[in-house]
Design a protein around this motif. Structure first.
Motif, PDB file in Angstrom:
ATOM      1  N   GLY B 141      35.941  29.559 -16.721  1.00  0.00           N
ATOM      2  CA  GLY B 141      34.496  29.555 -16.967  1.00  0.00           C
ATOM      3  C   GLY B 141      33.977  28.166 -17.297  1.00  0.00           C
ATOM      4  N   ARG B 143      31.822  24.679 -17.197  1.00  0.00           N
ATOM      5  CA  ARG B 143      30.431  24.289 -16.960  1.00  0.00           C
ATOM      6  C   ARG B 143      30.435  22.894 -16.350  1.00  0.00           C
ATOM      7  NH1 ARG B 143      26.390  27.598 -17.671  1.00  0.00           N
ATOM      8  NH2 ARG B 143      25.026  25.962 -18.462  1.00  0.00           N
ATOM      9  N   ASP B 156      27.421  26.959 -14.091  1.00  0.00           N
ATOM     10  CA  ASP B 156      28.717  27.604 -14.257  1.00  0.00           C
ATOM     11  C   ASP B 156      29.541  27.350 -13.009  1.00  0.00           C
ATOM     12  OD1 ASP B 156      28.799  28.853 -16.712  1.00  0.00           O
ATOM     13  OD2 ASP B 156      27.518  30.505 -16.018  1.00  0.00           O
TER      14      ASP B 156
END
Ligand SMILES: Cc1cc2nc3c(=O)[nH]c(=O)nc-3n(C[C@H](O)[C@H](O)[C@H](O)COP(=O)(O)OP(=O)(O)OC[C@H]3O[C@@H](n4cnc5c(N)ncnc54)[C@H](O)[C@@H]3O)c2cc1C
Ligand code: FES
Ligand code: FES
Lengths: 173, 301
Positions: B141, B143, B156
């Protein structure tokens, strides 16, 4: 369309300051071979796979076919020509020869530069024979002789860590 | 081929720029848009230039931009500058302790001689669907921070990787990648290589579960490389594993879910059915490698 821009590339090669014009798109491998006439660095695939063109940039092994000469501006490059001392093969080169770690010799300059960096860093035998040699294609030896050289260097008194650091000055002899 | 001085060139003609700051870089990229190619480690871009598969008018070398290669571990996350070299990530001790799966995965990428130059940002922007680090970014996950003429935005990883491309707009520069340290999660990357070492794998899986002391899986995050036209989050497999212990039945359901989500490419290295079978194998191995609750995390590789 842009015209081929040229600029003067200045860098240290095997301890000596070198300066020559190059097009921006000139690869470091071609700059070494065709402009500086250091043809010890070999060129096989020009896509990073074979490893024949491996040189040391500021001490780290890199593919010279995947670098522009201008990217080496102001940096230090070591090639296979810098290894021998006054025409006398250094200890690593002698070992590779003794263990039959080369046949046609095409991959050898790159292999020697990677092994030189591995020795200076103090990488162990497993890391050197596994990760480092995996970055080189040898079509002749089946790697047995090269691995034997790595093993012999790790058994040698004083070990492989004796390779001179910082290359350049000492190696240029 | 002659040895005449300066007569040998492979890449097409381009204008070379080497800006020193992020601001200058963003300005240069904005001015030239899609005609400019940022040059990071060059380990994917230069082979394409050598074969003239890409012909940018301008090459913007990121190698002299200050401050884009930092690594920080703080506040429950790892923040990595886009220009951080894979070799640096492989050797960074604090990083290795905080997020062991990153080091483990980086060592599966290419060879040491490539990792001295290749960057995390370059690997994510190149976004080969079979590459390891994009799949890791999706599984964890990540960024991604992008800087453009109009300012910054953060995406994301799952939004960043689109079928066959990325969401990066022409002129945008990837500046930083944030990897959250997810409490209780342990991820592993398992791949089925084409050759013994290095090079893009046939398939790879980055899988992690969070488990309670009694073995109940409370959450799973899984993504695959080489399973589709982008790094693929395997949500069906995650759901199949969550809510109970990691039994053989649960794993079998997860493998079925992964296989039905996969749409791998077919090429001379293997057809889609073969790659789907390999995906099942890689996922099974990744889940088998998950440490059992209560074991010493230091025993992990
Ligand atoms: C022999 C060999 C083996 C390899 N094996 C593997 C492997 O096993 N697994 C794997 O995943 N990869 C592998 N690679 C690819 C390698 O990891 C690449 O270096 C990497 O994918 C790209 O990183 P780079 O920093 O070299 O980027 P570059 O080649 O410089 O750039 C790649 C692309 O991203 C763009 N770009 C780069 N940085 C930015 C940025 N900050 N912002 C915006 N755009 C940017 C460039 O314009 C270009 O389009 C291999 C490469 C070689 C040569
Ligand atoms: S010529 Fe550079 S790696 Fe083959
Ligand atoms: S000795 Fe011939 S390729 Fe290695």
């Amino acid at each position: 369309m842009t015209t081929a821009a040229r600029r003067t590339v200045t860098l240290t090669v095997n301890g000596a300051a070198r300066s020559a014009p190059a097009e921006d798109r000139t690869l470091l491998s071609d700059f070494l071979r065709h402009t500086l006439r250091l043809t010890g660095t070999h060129v096989g695939c020009e896509e990073g796979v074979c490893g024949a063109c491996t040189v040391l940039l500021d001490g780290e092994p890199v593919r010279s076919c995947l670098l522009l000469a201008v990217q080496a501006q102001g940096r230090t490059v070591e090639t296979v020509e810098g290894l021998a001392d006054d025409g006398r093969l250094n200890a690593l080169q002698r070992t590779l020869k003794e263990t039959h770690g080369l046949q046609c010799g095409f991959c050898t300059p790159g292999v020697l530069m990677s092994l030189t960096a591995a020795e200076r860093e103090g990488l162990d035998e497993e890391e050197t024979a596994g990760q480092v040699l995996a970055g080189h294609r040898c079509r002749c030896t089946g790697y047995a002789g090269i691995r034997a050289a790595v093993a012999a260097r790790h058994r040698a008194p004083g070990g492989p860590r004796q390779a001179p650091r910082g290359g350049g000055a000492e190696a240029a002899g | 081929m002659s040895l005449r001085k300066g007569s040998v060139v492979k890449p097409p003609v381009f204008e070379y720029m080497a800006p020193a700051t992020v601001e200058e870089t963003v300005r240069a990229l904005a001015r030239h848009g899609a005609r400019a190619a940022p040059l990071a480690g060059g380990q994917s871009l230069v082979p394409l230039l050598n074969r003239r598969r890409v012909r940018p008018d301008v090459v913007v070398d990121l190698g002299r931009v200050a401050g884009l290669d930092t690594v920080r571990v703080a506040d429950g996350a790892v923040r990595i500058g886009a220009l951080a070299r894979l070799r640096t990530l492989e050797r960074h001790e604090t990083l290795g302790a905080a997020l062991p799966v990153l080091r483990q995965t980086v060592r599966l990428v290419a060879h040491p001689q490539i990792r001295t130059r290749a960057t995390l940002g370059g690997s994510l922007c190149h976004a080969d669907p079979a590459a390891e680090l994009p799949a890791l970014a999706v599984a964890l996950g990540a960024r991604l921070r992008l800087a453009g003429a109009g300012g910054e935005r953060e995406l994301d990883a799952e939004e960043f990787f689109r079928p066959g491309r990325t969401a990066r707009r022409p002129g945008e520069l990837l500046t930083e990648i944030t990897l959250p340290l997810r409490d209780g999660f342990t991820h592993r990357f398992v791949e089925i290589p084409r050759h013994a070492h290095g090079g893009l794998p046939l398939v790879g899986v980055c899988a992690g579960t969070r488990r309670e002391a009694d073995g109940t899986v409370t959450a799973a995050r899984i993504a695959a490389a080489g399973a589709a036209d982008r790094p693929l989050r395997l949500r069906g497999a995650e759901r199949a594993l969550t809510g109970g212990p990691l039994t053989e039945e649960a794993v079998a359901r997860a493998l079925d879910a992964a296989a039905s989500a996969a749409a791998p490419p077919a090429d001379p290295h293997g057809d889609a059915a073969y790659r789907t079978a390999l995906l099942r194998t890689a996922l099974r191995r990744a889940l088998a490698a998950a440490p059992h609750p209560g074991t010493d995390p230091k025993e992990r590789a």
